[in-house]
Design an enzyme around this catalytic site. Sequence first.
Site, short mmCIF file in Angstrom:
data_model
loop_
_atom_site.label_atom_id
_atom_site.label_comp_id
_atom_site.label_asym_id
_atom_site.label_seq_id
_atom_site.Cartn_x
_atom_site.Cartn_y
_atom_site.Cartn_z
CB CYS A 1 -23.58 -14.82 -20.03
SG CYS A 1 -23.09 -13.95 -18.53
CB CYS B 1 -19.76 -12.02 -20.99
SG CYS B 1 -21.52 -11.88 -21.33
N GLY C 1 0.80 -1.22 0.00
CA GLY C 1 0.00 0.00 0.00
C GLY C 1 0.83 1.26 0.00
CB CYS D 1 -20.31 -9.66 -18.24
SG CYS D 1 -21.35 -10.95 -17.58
CB CYS E 1 -25.09 -10.82 -17.78
SG CYS E 1 -24.42 -10.65 -19.45
#
Lengths: 291, 256, 227
Positions: free
Chosen positions: A242, A270, A31, A264, A239
């Site tokens: 899909c 997808c 970080g 997606c 979605c």
Amino acid sequence: MTVSAYNFAYLDEQTKRMIRRAILKGLAIPGYQVPFASREMPMPYGWGTGGVQVSAAVLVPDDTFKVIDQGADDTTNAVSIRRFFEKTAGVAVTDDTAKASVIQTRHRIPEMPLRADQILVYQVPIPEPLRFLEPSEVETRKMHSLEEYGLMHVKLYEDISQHGAIATAYAYPVKVEGRYVMDPSPIPKFDNPKLTMDAIQLFGAGREQRIYALPPHTQVVSLDFEDFPFEASKADHACDLCGAVDSYLDELIVDDAGGRLFMCSDTDYCSTRRAAGHVGAQGVPVKEDVA
Amino acid sequence: MTPLLQVEAVSKFYGARIGCTDVSFDLYPGEVMGIVGESGSGKSTLLNCLAGHLPPDAGAVRFDTRADGLRDTVTMNEPERRMLGRTDWAFVHQHARDGLRMNVSAGGNVGERLMAVGARHYGDIRNTATDWLGRVEIAADRIDDRPSAFSGGMQQRLQIARNLVTGPRLVFMDEPTGGLDVSVQARLLDLMRGLVREMGLSAIIVTHDLAVVRLLADRLMVMKDGHVVETGLTDQVLDDPQHGYTQLLVSSVLQV
Amino acid sequence: MMIQVEKLCKSFTLHNQGGAVIPVMQDAQFDVAPGECVGLIGASGAGKSTLMRMLYGNYLAASGHIRIGGVDVARAEPREILALRRDRLGYVSQFLRVVPRVSTLDVVAEPLLRTGCAPESAGARARDLLERLNIPRHLWTLSPTTFSGGEQQRVNIARGFAYAYPALLLDEPTASLDAGNREVVLALIEEAKARGAAIVGIFHDEAARRRVCDREVDVARFTPGLA
């Protein structure tokens, strides 16, 4: 000049060593933003120069490389960066998340969980999470070194007071291993819980000359209030192509009557699902011969 | 009784020029001390040395910390000093925009110090902020407005709320009423008097306005050219000044 | 003795007028016992007010001692004098130093609140005094800033008598008061004596002085060059 006139993966070896040192330091201090001597790349700032330099420094000849831009493999930015490394490194490329060993990404984490033998490289526009509240770099560095992060919550407070909820939807700030507050790059906050993963995550900011990193299994906590807890939100929809209910969705306007389609954002996820026979509300079954 | 602040031979130089030199005093809990002098007398330099904004070149500034008693804030490490700066100390700037975040709402400005010391409950932070806005006479419905939409007097009151919300024990004020209309000054002074008494605050107030110190300060320190020329009870220094400079200062005040 | 003044001297040095030194007091000496009221007398300019101000710590003594309630005002630290003024030594000056925006009730109750008195009983005492001193009720919630001189004077007296100081300094407390209010103030002084307060006062009002003062001290005795 021919492509072969370039060193492997465009950057010279001394530069790669410098970047690798920054990466190792970043991994050692999860970080923490490590300054590095960002090079001019043959693309403008804002087009992923940080990510490209990190990718160049970690790629080896037998890597398989994948690039996504907001989850898609086929957008201009993704295609040009993929071609850049095809030309300068000669590495294999793929759209398939599972087959890739190095994935460079802009603004998404792939839906499919990544493995310990994969590296995810983020393109970062502004690495400093405190920047919009505190313009002075000297001051923000001091705030990081002394862990003075009250200001970060001021931003979330302002969100709630103005919008009734934490309206920050992307680049949602996180605290890493209880120490550094980090900008996860402009990924949707839906992706924040995935930041703790098996793969190595490297973040490169070219214009701002910063590299930071998350080693595998790093604890990453999204900042919030006790009475306004963090929520990984997405469009409340499946979605349309899909049928996935667990993936982050893009919303498309498909006609002049305001007809909408949700799909997606991760195109590989997808298409993999559709190939496996999943069909959404507006989708059509994929024919064997077409796929 | 342990002094809250023990200042010993503090000096600050800007190259060969004297900022302030050889300043010593003890400030006890609940005391309000005024520092007066003309521009360039070193009073603001001294205040900044005391508040940890400037490192003095010599001397000690000992503060009675909650955990370890008297500690020299000059040699204390920076994280500890900055922690004092947002818990036990408060600093009210002359210009509100130096002490406020102008692009953050009034509530966010007041809440920042709470969040800086770990408050993580939005509802509690907001209630505390609302309470404090009330105490400095800012209407609760202004809580989501930015200070840029406030008058000078309101900005100054907001700055005070932002500073006092964490219950500090020592408040540094640099010309807190400077640049305000007289009527607005009176309201602010009255407010500060009330808060000082209710909260048992100790304060050090730098000003060139003798009326301000007469109203607010128990004790007075007069500075000239970086030196302390006179100290004492506020009313005694103003009514029976001993030093030539103080006599000049007091006799120069226009009577209304 | 509650108040003991010993070999007290005072001079003013005017640095901006050629450093002129003006001696104003030489070897002032007197005591005041609890329950006793001592009147300072002397011609105008003899130094009555100067002495009074020195007793309160408002003027700095050049030398000597002023022992009040265990503190030597002539050489005490500011915080010791502040503590003395808070709970042992009261002062009713001729003029009310008005704080803008503070209500009359709060002005009067403040000395009580500073000693930790509960707000309710402080308020009750303040109302009682304002009532006795005939300040119209509708003025109580207003700041005395705009009051007449006489009203301000009475508010000042109410404030001075709100807390039961063991030592009390009164500078012309009955000046510019009508007969009725004058009587109230004299009664307040007598009550203070009865509870054991040591009082030093300046009264130009001779009848008042004769009534409340047990002794007189002629300040002219301490005036340099006059003694």
